[in-house]
Design an enzyme around this catalytic site. Structure first.
Site, mmCIF file in Angstrom:
data_model
loop_
_atom_site.group_PDB
_atom_site.id
_atom_site.type_symbol
_atom_site.label_atom_id
_atom_site.label_comp_id
_atom_site.label_asym_id
_atom_site.label_seq_id
_atom_site.Cartn_x
_atom_site.Cartn_y
_atom_site.Cartn_z
ATOM 1 N N GLU A 130 0.607 -0.495 -5.155
ATOM 2 C CA GLU A 130 -0.461 0.482 -5.224
ATOM 3 C C GLU A 130 0.205 1.839 -5.308
ATOM 4 O O GLU A 130 0.777 2.311 -4.327
ATOM 5 C CB GLU A 130 -1.353 0.409 -3.992
ATOM 6 C CG GLU A 130 -2.613 1.233 -4.152
ATOM 7 C CD GLU A 130 -2.743 2.399 -3.192
ATOM 8 O OE1 GLU A 130 -3.856 2.853 -3.000
ATOM 9 O OE2 GLU A 130 -1.732 2.866 -2.644
ATOM 10 N N ASP B 244 0.826 -1.203 0.000
ATOM 11 C CA ASP B 244 0.000 0.000 0.000
ATOM 12 C C ASP B 244 0.865 1.259 0.000
ATOM 13 O O ASP B 244 1.912 1.300 0.623
ATOM 14 C CB ASP B 244 -0.897 -0.031 1.248
ATOM 15 C CG ASP B 244 -1.897 1.110 1.246
ATOM 16 O OD1 ASP B 244 -2.729 1.141 0.318
ATOM 17 O OD2 ASP B 244 -1.823 1.961 2.152
#
Lengths: 546, 234, 427
Positions: A246, A204
């Site tokens: 991401e 992330d």
């Protein structure tokens, strides 16, 4: 214990994105859990997906849907225990389904013991694990991501009387990756899960790991070095496992995250998604072809991840102002549907619940170069509830049947983590798995079919892509090629019937075989190949030289 | 002797009577022919008049300027003129036919000539009439074009065009009639040649100026007076 | 292939063009550009059109259609190059949509009627909601012209937008001295540019005009732009005027005055025949809704050879006497001849000019001589009026110029009953 030994499995994958909390509740506490999820693996296997991407399930104050982690080595008690997780993992692998989990590298929760220690005093050994500063004027050129809630990337800590750095919410302090101890600890955490058997991580908020004065603190070389290091260690100790980035960036910036095939295996193609919606609304292929033309080529072993919708808002960061205004006006006229720089809605409501458009968008998702991700519930056309705050409107309980809580939980409805959708169009009485299973023409049955067709040919996941530019700009056509397998996809973005002449000269002599019905279409000759398409219709053809 | 006189007289009167008796039916036939001819000619005239009115022949001749021409010559309108012509030709035809019935010597031949000549006459008149129309139309077109192109002596150009076309059509008309073919041809050739020579001289002499102006404009533009063209009318 | 199977008589649209239209599909805005050997300027014009569409109508589906009269230069390539397609992306990154710029060549040589016919037919087929036509030689064109032309159609229920320009005070003399006052007096609306090169119209007007205009007759071949305006006037379509900017045609090849007269005055005379009931019942005139200054004039002095104008007028009156005799009444002719006698005293009064124009119109109606000749015979007389105009306004300010034109218009309006009498042949 990977199900197959193919190192490039992620290229052929069809990924299903789900949050444990939202899928199935086995213990009637109103919150989904791993036991519930394990019970639904048969459903996922039947759907045809090959991998599950689980959103964060770690202990957390849940102020950012689990992306604020308080303990990296354990399971949030609401979702079950580590044993439950291990059992789920085993059952998934038995069904040839791989499991990807979230790894939030950039920050922790302010409830994490590390941060408690770090803020306790300025000379604590963990002080260096976070980014502290006397002034909030450092790194001024760094943009603020959550514009709607945050005023600065610095937050004042009244305990130790310094500012700490946070790129997201102020309750999510950023870890200090200049500290080798932090880097080592993060790898140890990853190792912990890899040893348990997970097949990969979605990392992330990757671009923001390292901060440097005078930069925008995104995509820095130091950040890339950290990722390279993690990748090298993983390749050495856990070959066949995968890293997914991401990074909401332009394709040319994203390209660096693939390195020379020594950083990420996969990365989300963020700019493509809003342009698919835009192209559909404009009835013009230009936004799509344009962004894919600008997309640089990536190393052979790497792959783009494509998606239509996910747990976040439909992000409009990677579009021009004019395009953003257009998207807002067309897809989110109601201001309540907008959040940060995006639109917080699910696929079906975005497309006015129009089955033809839903099919077309899925058809493009499944035929463009990349690995598709299906967000849970979109396979049955679930709706959203914009009145739930933040992005919770697209995170409502999965609708299994028309009964009690839609089959999600046997708890009292008021005890559910979020109210299920009940409106007359998208409500669980209307849209649910059980009713759709009964009919061959339901969206669910159609999704099974298209996943099956996609999986039948590796060219979808691994083939090259070449656009055809028919003069009719409402038709998006491309050829996918792998070895001697060739596929032609033709998509009508318009709400009206269209005729299109395709230049297939280089495929002269081939017979076109429509891939869903396996019907034969005329042989390609010298003349432009004429096709007619109904509103929002798409074709997949296999080109065969017989 | 009286007897013989009387006999002769009787014979003569018998002869006269028989001659008259022989002549009377012919006269009657002639009178009938003349009468019927008049009626037919009159009918022809009416039919033609309505046809010409229907086709707006007057307008046509007016456009071409034939009407003004006729006006100048104090002649009736072109429709009237044409219908009268047809009427008279038809009636004269019948009169002649009637006369020939009378069996007067030599008459037959003349009548034959007359009828043989008729189509030619019509053709000649036709050519002449349209020649006039064309002359009027084209001379006006030439005049307007010359004036608007700012050519000197535009009227002369108009008149020249008219003259050439009229001479030409007259020549053609006579040719059609078969009269004095050679004379007409020679006359035409002389007039035409003279005209051409005149024009050639006129253009040669006047053209010197024109050519100079053109060259000046072409190569010495800038400090030139010819600014009017640069005003756009629209 | 049956590409050439359609004869031009059967359809104005060639098969190839139709194929391109098919690919364009339904549009919201259609911009027509009639061209003939305009390679020097058409590139600038089309780029400005494109910029205007991008800037002011980014979400609308638009197409630029070039109707070419058989150019031998690069005109058509320049138009096509302005397309925004996904193929050449560096140019059009800011555009939301594909913008097609397509070009077609109609057969049979340059003819403004055929060009407009092609544009209207395309607009009908593509169901364009609004259309604009721009001249290929408008070098002063700005992107904002697109907004000016099209906005009234979208926002204020107007079906026709005519332009207003900033022009030199001696530019457009025929428009100022005859076309504008005549159209205004006859049809009762103050359209400053009844023969525009830039104008815009709604799809309703386009379809109506397309179906009623006699495209194949001689009368329908030329002056089609003014015909469209006259049709809108006759049928009382809502019209608006919009100030666009500077317009100057002086840079270009001198206009053939006879041709200009045929296209404009010839067409107006011809329209009177068709629309008698419409114009005969109107009197006075009303202004149109207008945005921007109505008459912006460039006063920069220029040198004009007035002497030549005078000469051509005087010679025309003298030489054309036999022709003028059949057109004009004896009194008017005599007055003209008297006026043409001496340059120093010459003044072509408004009354005489209006009387002359009306007598020409009536003679045109009665076809006293060939109609084309009547129109041609007006040319030298117009030169006389132009001479007077130039003399009078030599040092005039913009207001004075306007006042003069307004006075002429008033005369045209006041003397309209004369035309009606002449028309019926009672005078």
């Amino acid at each position: 214990m990977p199900p197959s030994q193919d190192m490039l499995w992620y290229k052929d994958a069809v990924i299903y994105q789900v949050h444990v909390r939202t899928f199935c509740d086995s213990n009637a506490d109103g919150i989904g859990d791993f036991r519930g999820l394990a019970q639904k693996l048969d459903y996922l296997q039947e759907l045809g997906i090959t991998a599950i991407w689980l959103m964060p399930f770690f202990p957390s104050p849940l102020r950012d849907d689990g992306y604020d982690i308080a303990d990296y080595r354990s399971i949030h008690p609401s979702y079950g225990t580590l044993e439950d997780f291990q059992n789920f993992l085993k059952l998934a692998h038995q069904r040839n389904i791989r499991v990807l989990i979230e790894m939030v590298l950039n920050h922790t929760s302010d409830q994490h013991p590390w941060f408690h220690e770090s803020r306790s005093s300025r000379d604590n050994p963990k002080r260096d694990w976070y980014v502290w500063s006397e002034s909030d004027a450092k790194y001024r050129e760094t943009r603020i991501i959550f514009l709607d809630t945050e005023l600065s990337n610095w937050a004042w800590d009244p305990v130790s009387k310094q500012y700490y750095w946070h790129r997201f919410f102020s309750h999510q302090p950023d870890l200090n990756y200049d500290n080798p101890a932090v880097r080592e600890e993060m790898w140890n955490i990853m190792k912990f899960w890899l040893e348990m058997g997970v097949d990969g991580f979605r990392l992330d908020a990757v671009p923001y790991l390292v901060e440097r004065e005078g930069t925008n603190c995104e995509n820095l070389p130091e950040t890339h070095a950290i990722v390279k290091d993690l990748r090298a260690r993983m390749d050495r100790e856990f070959p066949g496992c995968m890293l997914l980035a991401e990074a909401n960036q332009w394709p040319t910036d994203l390209r660096h995250y693939f390195g020379n095939g020594d950083e990420f295996h996969m990365a989300f193609h963020f700019p493509l998604m809003p342009r698919m919606f835009m192209g559909l609304k404009l009835e013009d292929r230009k936004p799509i072809t344009e962004i894919l033309q600008q997309t640089p080529s990536i190393p052979d072993a790497c792959q783009w991840c494509l998606f239509l919708r996910n747990h976040d808002e439909l992000t409009l960061e990677m579009v021009t102002d004019m395009e953003r205004d257009y998207m807002y006006d067309e897809y989110a006229r109601d201001k309540g549907m907008r959040l940060n720089m995006g639109i917080r809605r699910r696929l079906a409501p975005l497309l006015d619940n129009d089955r033809r458009r839903i099919e077309l968008m899925n058809g493009m998702l499944m035929s463009m170069p990349g690995t598709p991700i299906i967000y849970y519930g979109d396979e049955i056309g679930m709706g959203d509830n914009v009145h739930l705050g933040d992005r919770n409107g697209v995170r409502t309980p999965m609708q299994w049947d028309g009964g009690w809580n839609g089959g999600f939980s046997t708890a009292d409805p008021e005890n559910l983590y979020a109210p299920p959708i009940l409106n007359p169009v998208y409500g669980l009485q209307v849209v649910n798995v059980q009713s759709q299973k009964r009919f061959d023409h339901s969206l669910l049955s159609w999704m099974k079919r298209i996943i099956q067709v996609r999986k039948s040919m590796p060219v979808f996941g691994r083939g090259s892509m070449e656009f055809l530019y028919p003069a009719n700009h409402r038709v998006l056509a491309y050829v996918r090629k792998l070895g001697n397998e060739t596929i032609l996809a033709v998509n009508n973005l318009a709400s009206s019937a269209q005729a299109v002449e395709l230049d297939l000269k280089s495929y002269k002599g081939n017979i076109l075989i429509e891939m869903f019905g396996r019907n034969i279409f005329p042989r390609v000759g010298d003349l432009p190949y004429l096709l007619t398409l109904g509103p929002y219709q798409f074709y997949w053809f296999r080109l065969r030289k017989i | 002797m009286w007897q013989k006189f009387i006999n002769d007289l009787m014979l003569a009167s018998q002869e006269i009577i028989s001659e008259v008796a022989k002549f009377l039916p012919r006269l009657l036939v002639m009178l009938v022919l003349v009468l019927v001819g008049y009626v037919i000619a009159y009918l022809l005239k009416s039919v033609l008049r309505s046809i010409l009115r229907l086709t707006k022949f007057d307008k046509l001749s007016e456009h071409a300027g034939a009407t003004q021409l006729l006006n100048k010559a104090a002649l009736p309108s072109s429709t009237e003129l044409l219908t009268r012509l047809v009427f008279w030709v038809a009636w004269i035809g019948f009169l002649l036919a009637g006369a020939s019935v009378l069996g007067i010597g030599g008459m037959q031949e003349h009548v034959g000539h007359f009828f043989g000549f008729l189509p030619r006459l019509f053709a000649a008149l036709f050519v002449f009439f349209f020649g006039l129309l064309a002359a009027s139309f084209f001379s006006r077109a030439a005049l307007l074009a010359a004036v608007n192109a700012d050519l000197p002596s535009s009227r002369l150009i108009g008149i020249t065009v008219r003259t050439v076309i009229i001479v030409f059509s007259v020549a053609m008309g006579f040719e059609e009639l078969g009269l004095a073919e050679h004379t007409v041809l020679v006359a035409f050739a002389i007039v035409f040649g003279a005209l051409m020579l005149g024009l050639a001289l006129a253009f040669g002499l006047g053209g010197r100026d024109l050519a100079r102006k053109y060259l000046e404009r072409r190569f010495l533009h800038g400090e030139n007076e010819e600014r009017e063209d640069e005003l756009s009318p629209l | 292939m049956t590409r050439r199977s359609l004869l031009p008589e059967e359809s104005i649209l060639s098969d190839d063009f139709l194929r391109e239209l098919m690919n364009v599909g339904e549009v919201d805005i259609l911009i027509g550009v009639p061209t003939y050997n305009d390679a020097n300027t058409v590139g600038t014009v089309v780029q400005a059109v494109r910029a205007g569409l991008l800037q002011y109508f980014p979400r609308q589906r638009a197409v630029v259609i070039n109707a070419d009269g058989g150019s031998k230069d690069a005109t058509r390539d320049l138009v096509r190059a302005a397309s925004i397609s996904d193929l050449h992306h560096p140019s059009g990154m800011t555009a939301l949509r594909t913008l097609h710029c397509i070009s077609t060549q109609y057969s049979g040589g340059v003819e403004s009627g055929k060009a407009l016919h092609t544009i209207l037919a395309a607009a009908d087929l593509l169901r364009a909601r609004s259309c604009a036509v721009v001249a290929p030689d408008s070098i002063h064109i700005e992107p904002v012209w697109m907004k000016g032309l099209l906005d009234p159609l979208h926002n204020s229920h107007v079906d026709l937008v005519t332009p207003l320009y900033r022009r030199h005070k001696f530019d457009g003399l025929l428009v100022r001295n005859l076309i504008y006052p005549l159209v205004r007096a006859l049809y009762g609306k103050r359209v400053r540019e009844p023969n525009p090169t830039e104008f815009a119209f709604s799809s309703r007007l386009a379809v109506q005009f397309l179906n009623q205009h006699p495209w194949t007759q001689d009368a329908g071949r030329d002056g089609t732009e003014i015909s469209l305006i006259l049709t809108a006037l006759e049928q009382d379509w809502p019209i608006a005027q919009v100030f666009l900017g500077e317009k100057s045609r002086t840079e270009h090849a001198p206009t053939d005055l006879v041709r200009a007269m045929r296209q404009t005055v010839g067409t107006i005379f011809w329209s009177l025949e068709q629309n008698f009931s419409a114009w005969s019942s109107r009197s006075g005139s009303s202004p149109l809704p207008t945005s921007g200054p109505e008459a912006d004039v460039d006063l920069e002095p220029i040198r004009v050879n007035r002497k030549r104008l005078w000469e051509m007028f005087a010679r025309g009156v003298a030489e054309l006497e036999p022709v003028l005799k059949s057109i004009l009444s004896p009194a008017t002719l005599a007055e003209l001849q008297r006026a043409a006698a001496k340059e120093e005293e010459f003044h072509f009064s408004d009354e005489l000019w209006v009387q002359t124009a009306y007598e020409f119109a009536a003679s045109f109606h009665q076809e006293v001589i060939s109609r084309d000749h009547i129109v041609q015979a007006l040319v030298p007389l117009y030169r006389g009026k132009a001479y007077t105009f130039l003399t009078e306004n030599r040092d005039a300010s913009g207001e004075q110029l306007e006042a003069g034109i307004e006075a002429l218009c008033q005369t045209f309006e006041q003397k309209k009953p004369t035309l009606l009498e002449l028309w019926e042949g009672t005078k």
